[in-house]
Design a protein around this motif. Structure first.
Motif, PDB file in Angstrom:
ATOM      1  N   GLY A 127       0.773  -1.239   0.000  1.00  0.00           N
ATOM      2  CA  GLY A 127       0.000   0.000   0.000  1.00  0.00           C
ATOM      3  C   GLY A 127       0.804   1.288   0.000  1.00  0.00           C
ATOM      4  N   VAL A 128       2.122   1.187  -0.050  1.00  0.00           N
ATOM      5  CA  VAL A 128       2.948   2.404  -0.120  1.00  0.00           C
ATOM      6  C   VAL A 128       2.847   2.995  -1.524  1.00  0.00           C
ATOM      7  CG1 VAL A 128       5.342   3.244  -0.087  1.00  0.00           C
ATOM      8  CG2 VAL A 128       4.513   1.713   1.716  1.00  0.00           C
ATOM      9  N   GLU A 129       2.714   4.333  -1.594  1.00  0.00           N
ATOM     10  CA  GLU A 129       2.498   4.964  -2.908  1.00  0.00           C
ATOM     11  C   GLU A 129       3.746   5.582  -3.521  1.00  0.00           C
ATOM     12  OE1 GLU A 129      -1.840   6.767  -2.628  1.00  0.00           O
ATOM     13  OE2 GLU A 129      -0.895   6.499  -0.671  1.00  0.00           O
ATOM     14  N   ARG A 130       4.666   6.036  -2.694  1.00  0.00           N
ATOM     15  CA  ARG A 130       5.966   6.444  -3.238  1.00  0.00           C
ATOM     16  C   ARG A 130       7.050   6.260  -2.184  1.00  0.00           C
ATOM     17  NH1 ARG A 130       6.949  11.956  -1.993  1.00  0.00           N
ATOM     18  NH2 ARG A 130       5.091  13.057  -1.284  1.00  0.00           N
ATOM     19  N   VAL A 131       8.287   6.197  -2.654  1.00  0.00           N
ATOM     20  CA  VAL A 131       9.387   5.941  -1.720  1.00  0.00           C
ATOM     21  C   VAL A 131      10.525   6.941  -1.919  1.00  0.00           C
ATOM     22  CG1 VAL A 131       9.053   3.461  -1.299  1.00  0.00           C
ATOM     23  CG2 VAL A 131      10.375   4.195  -3.261  1.00  0.00           C
ATOM     24  N   VAL A 132      11.179   7.223  -0.814  1.00  0.00           N
ATOM     25  CA  VAL A 132      12.434   7.967  -0.824  1.00  0.00           C
ATOM     26  C   VAL A 132      13.489   6.963  -0.372  1.00  0.00           C
ATOM     27  CG1 VAL A 132      13.756   9.849   0.212  1.00  0.00           C
ATOM     28  CG2 VAL A 132      11.295  10.149  -0.253  1.00  0.00           C
ATOM     29  N   ALA A 145       1.419  -8.025   3.745  1.00  0.00           N
ATOM     30  CA  ALA A 145       0.385  -8.014   4.790  1.00  0.00           C
ATOM     31  C   ALA A 145       0.864  -7.267   6.038  1.00  0.00           C
ATOM     32  CB  ALA A 145      -0.002  -9.451   5.155  1.00  0.00           C
ATOM     33  N   VAL A 146       2.143  -7.368   6.336  1.00  0.00           N
ATOM     34  CA  VAL A 146       2.689  -6.641   7.489  1.00  0.00           C
ATOM     35  C   VAL A 146       2.702  -5.137   7.189  1.00  0.00           C
ATOM     36  CG1 VAL A 146       4.756  -6.263   8.906  1.00  0.00           C
ATOM     37  CG2 VAL A 146       4.062  -8.601   8.312  1.00  0.00           C
ATOM     38  N   VAL A 147       3.135  -4.797   5.974  1.00  0.00           N
ATOM     39  CA  VAL A 147       3.153  -3.389   5.562  1.00  0.00           C
ATOM     40  C   VAL A 147       1.745  -2.799   5.685  1.00  0.00           C
ATOM     41  CG1 VAL A 147       3.608  -1.809   3.623  1.00  0.00           C
ATOM     42  CG2 VAL A 147       5.061  -3.844   3.948  1.00  0.00           C
TER      43      VAL A 147
END
Ligand code: CTP
Ligand code: MG
Length: 239
Positions: free
Chosen positions: A48-53, A117-119
């Motif tokens: 479910g993360v939408e962007r990363v640094v 699932a953990v995220v």
């Protein structure tokens, strides 16, 4: 507050991996032909993360660009610092530059197998109002506290081993890192930063698959786990 902004993850990948050894930094080491950092970003995205640094060591930007070429979500690189907490702080500054965030996750690139699932559970707990969330597992070994030449057993029942990604309300994590930087505290993770400003840390179930690659034997274990659980869409461990 948490739903109008994207879910952003900071991926700490600026360490050298001295305990692992080898001629490339740990985050660029390959597991089944894919760099650890790329595994991590793919799992974060699936959760479910939408962007990363991605926070990297200076001079390695091109290598990381290559490693992340097939990443499923937008990413940018930021140069890290000497300690992990400095690296995370630089990542936070980069989020500030590009707008804001609601939920911020902080993940070690060295945990490439974290189940989506953990995220998702960490994100959900922050959305539910917990300002600092960690996935953690019961401790399975017997634990002893060393006192000089002597030692004594420690009751392991209330102990938990903490993993990443850890999740935070963005404003809380910013305030926590500012405090830690000002006070010169040394912390081992971001939840500890939040605790230093009086925030309660909420614990959700972690997973054996979210193991951290630290030493050479961990690469062997991670390879075996990846072969055994190729799809990675597993439920969180609940013991
Ligand atoms: N990390 C970081 N910046 C640092 C130190 C560590 O971004 N100055 C990152 C690492 O890249 C890793 C995570 O923090 O993904 C957890 O750290 P650790 O497992 O200790 O990795 P290394 O510091 O690279 O390994 P070692 O301590 O064996 O040198
Ligand atoms: Mg280290």
């Amino acid at each position: 507050m948490t739903s109008e902004y994207p879910v952003v993850a900071l991926v700490a990948a600026a360490g050298s991996g001295s305990r692992l050894g080898g001629d490339v930094p740990k985050a660029l080491r390959e597991l089944a032909g894919v760099p650890l950092v790329a595994h991590s970003v793919a799992r974060l995205a699936a959760g479910g993360v939408e962007r990363v640094v991605v926070i990297v060591a200076d001079g390695l930007q091109q290598d990381f660009e290559q490693a992340l070429a097939a990443a499923p979500i937008p990413w940018r690189l930021v140069v890290g610092g000497t300690e992990r907490q400095h690296s995370v702080r630089r990542g936070l500054a980069a989020i500030e530059e590009s707008g804001s965030a609601g939920v911020v996750l902080v993940h070690d690139a060295a945990r490439p197998m974290v189940p989506p699932a953990v995220v998702a559970e960490v994100i959900a707990a922050v959305r539910a109002g917990h300002t600092a969330v960690v996935p953690a597992l019961p401790v399975v070994d017997s634990i002893r506290r060393i006192r000089g030449e002597a030692s004594e057993v420690v009751d392991r029942a209330p102990l938990r081993a903490v993993q990443t990604p850890q999740g935070f309300a963005y404003a809380t994590l910013l305030a926590a890192h500012d405090h830690v930087a000002r006070s010169g505290l040394e912390v081992t993770d971001d939840a500890a930063c939040c605790e230093a400003i009086g925030e309660a840390v909420h614990v959700v179930p972690g997973s054996r698959l979210a193991m951290k690659v630290t030493e050479p034997t961990d690469m062997v274990i991670a390879e075996a786990l990846l072969a055994a659980f190729p799809d990675q869409i597993l439920t969180a461990h609940r013991t």
